[in-house]
Write a protein that holds these residues in place. Structure first.
Motif, mmCIF file in Angstrom:
data_model
loop_
_atom_site.group_PDB
_atom_site.id
_atom_site.type_symbol
_atom_site.label_atom_id
_atom_site.label_comp_id
_atom_site.label_asym_id
_atom_site.label_seq_id
_atom_site.Cartn_x
_atom_site.Cartn_y
_atom_site.Cartn_z
ATOM 1 N N GLY A 2 0.770 -1.247 -0.161
ATOM 2 C CA GLY A 2 0.272 0.038 -0.128
ATOM 3 C C GLY A 2 0.906 1.143 -0.021
ATOM 4 O O GLY A 2 0.517 2.173 -0.679
ATOM 5 N N VAL A 3 1.716 1.242 0.752
ATOM 6 C CA VAL A 3 2.769 2.299 0.893
ATOM 7 C C VAL A 3 3.362 2.747 -0.556
ATOM 8 O O VAL A 3 3.450 3.773 -1.155
ATOM 9 C CB VAL A 3 4.035 2.133 1.719
ATOM 10 C CG1 VAL A 3 5.022 3.142 1.796
ATOM 11 C CG2 VAL A 3 3.468 2.100 3.358
ATOM 12 N N PHE B 92 4.266 5.206 -6.049
ATOM 13 C CA PHE B 92 4.669 4.854 -7.192
ATOM 14 C C PHE B 92 3.362 4.590 -8.014
ATOM 15 O O PHE B 92 2.768 3.757 -7.853
ATOM 16 C CB PHE B 92 5.669 3.576 -7.301
ATOM 17 C CG PHE B 92 7.066 4.130 -6.904
ATOM 18 C CD1 PHE B 92 7.878 5.027 -6.938
ATOM 19 C CD2 PHE B 92 7.100 3.670 -5.415
ATOM 20 C CE1 PHE B 92 9.049 5.325 -6.481
ATOM 21 C CE2 PHE B 92 8.303 3.842 -4.695
ATOM 22 C CZ PHE B 92 9.267 4.797 -5.111
ATOM 23 N N GLN B 93 3.006 5.396 -8.914
ATOM 24 C CA GLN B 93 1.600 5.461 -9.638
ATOM 25 C C GLN B 93 1.929 4.236 -10.601
ATOM 26 O O GLN B 93 0.699 3.795 -11.229
ATOM 27 C CB GLN B 93 1.326 6.861 -10.190
ATOM 28 C CG GLN B 93 1.175 7.941 -9.301
ATOM 29 C CD GLN B 93 0.006 7.628 -8.487
ATOM 30 O OE1 GLN B 93 -1.068 7.262 -8.568
ATOM 31 N NE2 GLN B 93 0.305 8.011 -7.097
ATOM 32 N N VAL C 44 9.614 -5.471 -6.480
ATOM 33 C CA VAL C 44 10.936 -5.311 -5.745
ATOM 34 C C VAL C 44 11.494 -4.273 -5.996
ATOM 35 O O VAL C 44 12.207 -3.579 -4.973
ATOM 36 C CB VAL C 44 11.516 -6.773 -6.037
ATOM 37 C CG1 VAL C 44 12.911 -6.790 -5.428
ATOM 38 C CG2 VAL C 44 10.572 -7.765 -5.725
ATOM 39 N N ALA C 45 11.699 -3.651 -7.390
ATOM 40 C CA ALA C 45 12.427 -2.649 -7.477
ATOM 41 C C ALA C 45 12.053 -1.541 -6.985
ATOM 42 O O ALA C 45 12.643 -0.453 -6.293
ATOM 43 C CB ALA C 45 12.471 -2.415 -9.191
ATOM 44 N N LEU C 46 10.716 -1.270 -6.792
ATOM 45 C CA LEU C 46 10.218 0.051 -6.121
ATOM 46 C C LEU C 46 10.279 -0.060 -4.758
ATOM 47 O O LEU C 46 10.613 0.971 -4.093
ATOM 48 C CB LEU C 46 8.712 0.005 -6.467
ATOM 49 C CG LEU C 46 8.262 0.332 -7.928
ATOM 50 C CD1 LEU C 46 6.951 0.336 -8.194
ATOM 51 C CD2 LEU C 46 8.758 1.609 -8.532
ATOM 52 N N CYS C 47 10.376 -1.248 -3.968
ATOM 53 C CA CYS C 47 10.537 -1.067 -2.581
ATOM 54 C C CYS C 47 12.068 -0.874 -2.284
ATOM 55 O O CYS C 47 12.467 -0.256 -1.520
ATOM 56 C CB CYS C 47 10.426 -2.689 -2.166
ATOM 57 S SG CYS C 47 8.810 -3.565 -1.970
ATOM 58 N N VAL C 48 13.191 -1.214 -3.426
ATOM 59 C CA VAL C 48 14.376 -0.858 -3.077
ATOM 60 C C VAL C 48 14.496 0.585 -3.210
ATOM 61 O O VAL C 48 15.043 1.316 -2.398
ATOM 62 C CB VAL C 48 15.396 -1.654 -4.176
ATOM 63 C CG1 VAL C 48 16.751 -1.106 -4.154
ATOM 64 C CG2 VAL C 48 15.422 -3.085 -4.036
#
Length: 90
Positions: free
Chosen positions: A3-4, A9-10, A28-32
């Motif tokens: 959710g975060v 990141f749209q 995974v890339a967005l979490c990094v």
């Protein structure tokens, strides 16, 4: 965390036009990227200058949050121990 990531990141709100192999790597890339932003984010004061201890990882928000979580966990542990002791008394 999903959710975060969706809020920041749209790309996750619309179906991407990428092969499924690439789509699987996007979260995974967005979490990094999110973790890197949080690591290097700075909270400027009203004058645009850094306040002492405001950057993440050097006595700032992360350590304060960790200390709060630790104190809550310790209080819960003591309450639980007291509950167990009272159960043994009755």
């Amino acid at each position: 965390i999903f959710g975060v990531i969706k809020c920041h990141f749209q790309i996750l709100l619309l179906p991407p036009e990428y092969p499924i192999e690439i789509q699987a790597l996007i979260p995974v890339a967005l979490c990094v990227i999110h973790n890197l932003i949080m690591l290097h984010e700075q909270d400027p004061d009203a004058d645009g200058e850094m306040l002492e201890g405001d950057s993440r990882g050097d006595g700032g928000t992360g350590e304060v949050a960790r200390a709060l979580c630790d104190s809550i966990a310790e209080a819960m542990w003591h309450d639980y121990q007291e509950y167990l002791w009272k159960q043994g008394q009755t």
